[in-house]
Design a protein around this motif. Structure first.
Motif, PDB file in Angstrom:
ATOM      1  N   ASN A   1       0.821  -1.217   0.000  1.00  0.00           N
ATOM      2  CA  ASN A   1       0.000   0.000   0.000  1.00  0.00           C
ATOM      3  C   ASN A   1       0.851   1.262   0.000  1.00  0.00           C
ATOM      4  N   GLU A   2       2.089   1.155   0.519  1.00  0.00           N
ATOM      5  CA  GLU A   2       2.972   2.322   0.584  1.00  0.00           C
ATOM      6  C   GLU A   2       3.660   2.607  -0.751  1.00  0.00           C
ATOM      7  N   LEU A   3       3.637   1.650  -1.674  1.00  0.00           N
ATOM      8  CA  LEU A   3       4.279   1.857  -2.973  1.00  0.00           C
ATOM      9  C   LEU A   3       3.441   2.819  -3.812  1.00  0.00           C
ATOM     10  N   LYS A   4       4.072   3.860  -4.316  1.00  0.00           N
ATOM     11  CA  LYS A   4       3.370   4.880  -5.107  1.00  0.00           C
ATOM     12  C   LYS A   4       3.801   4.874  -6.569  1.00  0.00           C
ATOM     13  N   ASP A   5       5.055   4.506  -6.814  1.00  0.00           N
ATOM     14  CA  ASP A   5       5.566   4.493  -8.180  1.00  0.00           C
ATOM     15  C   ASP A   5       4.950   3.328  -8.958  1.00  0.00           C
ATOM     16  N   GLU A   6       4.486   3.590 -10.172  1.00  0.00           N
ATOM     17  CA  GLU A   6       3.830   2.565 -10.983  1.00  0.00           C
ATOM     18  C   GLU A   6       4.769   1.403 -11.321  1.00  0.00           C
TER      19      GLU A   6
END
Length: 393
Positions: free
Chosen positions: A101-106
């Motif tokens: 959930n903390e990953l933002k980069d595609e």
């Protein structure tokens, strides 16, 4: 938002739920069902050991009983390990969900999804292998009767011997009851090995994905374009990205260490028992081949294949964790870190210093899971066999 449990561990959920070990939805009925499954496995092991108390022990009897008992003892240990650590397994899944959930980069999300799909495919392969193994193991005791039906033989034939049960039992009188108990144990035991093994393997693969994300962050941060245009804004971005890379790498290590703390003690016993069982199955193959016991020969070959596959997957998973961790440091070392801002270089030194310490899946402080370990364990099994077989002759 993608749910890890339903997207990548759905088949694992079905397998674990089938034997009452899924860490979620633990109702009273599920707990009672778990006790029933565990009791059936334990009862079969006890049934085997009673042979030593009722008949005269011979070398053949000892080898045959131990071969079956030790193999199913592995299933008992694996079942008990998951049962005791139900909430820790739940915590592992929640940690994965939190990190994802903390990953933002595609691209980072795509990397994690790729490893999640790999875990799903591995579970499907293990499940297929297990279904085939169950089919073969349950078919072996009744295949003579099936051939009689196919060939339209009307002669009454005695019931074939159930190879997994000591022959001193009155198999003719209680044949169908013993056959039912044996088949239920085979189904529960095989499902236990597949469900727990696939779940652990899935966690390891996702752990490898976290290490790969850390490598990707470093590669993107230390690009030539970023380092050549060093101004205040770029410096801030570089600092943040390096901190994020260190953070995800730290989380990957913590996740793996927590995973190992859950299974290391039980797995040490499992590996020791598996080596002994491997030797006994090799011995059983040669013995039954010499005596012309086709049913026993096939069962020992099946047991040998299951043990080899299980040991290989375990050690290969450990090797992959080591390789992915090493790749993080090779990425740092091979980057243009020396032309980065001074403060960024100091941050990178933390990762380089950490790279001096080897990171492995250490089982019980004695065994390091790796392909080299698999080779060593296989050689040890062959060595025990070469000692055992001359004693029999």
């Amino acid at each position: 938002m993608i749910c890890i449990k339903t997207e990548y561990f759905n088949l694992n959920r079905i397998l674990l739920f089938a034997i009452g070990l899924w860490p979620y939805q633990r109702s009273k009925f599920v707990r009672l069902y778990t006790i029933l499954c565990f009791g059936i496995l334990v009862s079969f092991v006890i049934l085997q050991l009673t042979a030593f108390a009722t008949v005269k022990c011979t070398f053949d009897l000892i080898i045959k009983v131990l071969c079956v008992t030790i193999f199913f003892t592995i299933t008992v240990i694996k079942y008990n390990m998951f049962w005791i650590n139900t909430y820790r397994m739940k915590n592992l899944l929640e940690q994965l969900q939190y990190i994802f959930n903390e990953l933002k980069d595609e691209n980072e999300i795509a990397i994690f999804m790729k490893y999640g799909n790999n875990a799903k495919r591995c579970t499907a392969i293990i499940t297929s292998f297990t279904i085939c193994s169950i089919f073969i193991a349950t078919l072996i005791p009744v295949w003579p009767q099936i051939f009689d039906i196919v060939l339209h033989k009307n002669e009454s034939q005695p019931h074939p011997t159930i190879q997994l049960v000591p022959q001193y039992f009155n198999q003719e009188k209680y044949y169908y009851l013993i056959l039912l108990h044996t088949n239920v144990v085979i189904c529960i035991g095989a499902t236990t090995l597949a469900a727990t093994g696939a779940m652990l393997l899935g966690c390891v693969i996702c752990g490898c994905g976290l290490f790969q994300v850390a490598s990707y962050r470093i590669e993107q941060t230390m690009t030539i374009k970023m380092l050549k245009n060093v101004h205040l804004k770029n410096q801030t971005i570089i600092y943040k990205e390096i901190i994020y890379a260190i953070e995800i790498h730290h989380k990957a290590i913590k996740f793996t260490e927590f995973f190992m703390s859950t299974i290391k003690d039980s797995f040490l016993f499992i590996i020791i028992i598996a080596v002994i069982s491997l030797s006994l199955n090799i011995f059983g193959i040669f013995r039954d081949a010499a005596h012309g016991n086709k049913a026993g020969f096939l069962l020992h070959v099946l047991g040998l294949c299951v043990l080899l596959v299980y040991m290989f997957i375990t050690n290969y998973a450990g090797q992959e964790i080591t390789n992915h961790n090493n790749y993080v440091y090779s990425t740092v070392y091979n980057s243009k870190w020396y032309i980065a801002p001074l403060h960024a270089q100091k941050l990178i030194l933390f990762m380089l210093q950490r790279g001096n310490k080897a990171f492995h899946l250490n089982i019980g402080g004695l065994i390091v899971a790796s392909l080299e370990c698999f080779t060593t364990l296989t050689k040890a099994s062959m060595s025990y066999f070469t000692v055992l077989y001359p004693m029999y002759q």
